[in-house]
Design a protein around this motif. Structure first.
Motif, PDB file in Angstrom:
ATOM      1  N   VAL A   1      48.247   0.495  41.353  1.00 29.28           N
ATOM      2  CA  VAL A   1      48.668   1.863  41.599  1.00 29.28           C
ATOM      3  C   VAL A   1      50.038   2.099  41.003  1.00 29.28           C
TER       4      VAL A   1
ATOM      5  N   GLY B   1      44.845   2.613  48.723  1.00 28.82           N
ATOM      6  CA  GLY B   1      44.822   1.437  47.871  1.00 28.82           C
ATOM      7  C   GLY B   1      43.493   0.717  47.830  1.00 28.82           C
TER       8      GLY B   1
ATOM      9  N   PRO C   1      47.827  -2.514  44.972  1.00 26.70           N
ATOM     10  CA  PRO C   1      47.139  -1.574  45.866  1.00 26.70           C
ATOM     11  C   PRO C   1      47.163  -2.109  47.297  1.00 26.70           C
TER      12      PRO C   1
ATOM     13  N   TYR D   1      51.841  -5.754  38.667  1.00 24.36           N
ATOM     14  CA  TYR D   1      50.487  -6.104  39.097  1.00 24.36           C
ATOM     15  C   TYR D   1      49.943  -7.359  38.427  1.00 24.36           C
TER      16      TYR D   1
END
Length: 268
Positions: free
Chosen positions: A13, A118, A167, A231
């Protein structure tokens, strides 16, 4: 015990500096998502959660009757897969939404709104295969017992955040899966010192797994910030988090989970 493997793709995200915009909830414009090739659940975490140790020999620990009973009850929870047709599971999912976004009405159990929390898609049930129903129970326990920390992590309110954030909900399922592996909870009795130590806490507190989950989630976010992670670094952050939890569980003078150094992160 059901198999917790699974493939699929992950989502990261992109953080919006103004935070989550709750005024326009049915559209996905408040957060951008990007699909990747690695799996966040099950198989994608095996490299983090099921690593072999240098000393391949396994220890074996005898349990007291109380510990056997506590372990059996926890294993019964682990055996329950999330089933979207079960009313109790539906109500727990709705309760999670209400705890996360009390100001916003949920439009259904399958809706684009879930991406705001998420989940990988509009149906959270597809993500629970990595951790089962207990992963939903863990998130709900976190929301109800440590609402400030829960909201801080959900809304990414602390620290200098990455442009591409993990997320929240899917990370929570991963933490459930990691703890099950780390504590070797599917075994008939502990085969590691960490697992045996945890059962001492479990025999004193039936919610010990849920509490350790909350501590671990908060620690994971702390590690994420300390490592200035994005991420692509998620597995490295999870590995570091697992190692820290193991170290703390084995520290001297720890008689309850609230004595763990990382518990202060949860309540601070």
């Amino acid at each position: 015990m059901d198999e917790r493997g699974g493939g699929g793709s992950f989502v990261a995200v992109r953080r919006i500096s103004q935070g989550l915009d709750r005024s326009n909830t049915c559209q996905t414009s408040s957060a951008e998502v990007v699909a990747g090739s690695a799996a966040w659940l099950g198989r994608g975490l095996s490299c983090v959660c099921a690593q072999s140790r240098e000393d391949v020999s396994r220890l074996s620990f005898d349990l007291t009757p109380v510990q056997e009973d506590c372990l059996m009850r926890l294993q019964n929870r682990l055996d329950i897969a999330y089933d979207s047709s079960v009313p109790e599971h539906q109500e727990s999912l709705r309760a999670l939404w209400e705890a996360a976004f009390p100001e916003e009405e949920l439009h259904g159990l399958i809706t684009e709104q879930w991406k705001e929390m998420g989940w990988q898609g509009k149906d959270p049930s597809t993500d629970f295969r990595g951790g089962g129903f207990i992963s939903l129970e863990n998130l709900l326990y976190f929301a109800r017992n440590f609402p400030k920390s829960f909201q801080d992590l959900l809304r990414k309110q602390e620290g200098d955040r990455s442009v591409w954030e993990y997320p929240f909900a899917v990370a929570g399922v991963n933490i459930t899966f990691m703890l099950i592996q780390m504590l070797d909870l599917e075994a008939a009795k502990p085969r590691t010192l960490v697992g045996a130590t945890f059962l001492k806490f479990l025999s004193d507190n039936e919610s010990a797994f849920d509490l350790l989950y909350c501590i671990t989630f908060k620690l994971m976010d702390h590690q994420w910030l300390s490592m200035r992670a994005s991420y692509m670094d998620f597995n490295a952050v999870m590995k570091s988090t697992r190692q820290q939890v193991e170290r703390e569980l084995l520290e001297e003078n720890i008689t309850r989970l609230e004595d763990l150094p990382s518990y202060a992160l949860l309540t601070g």
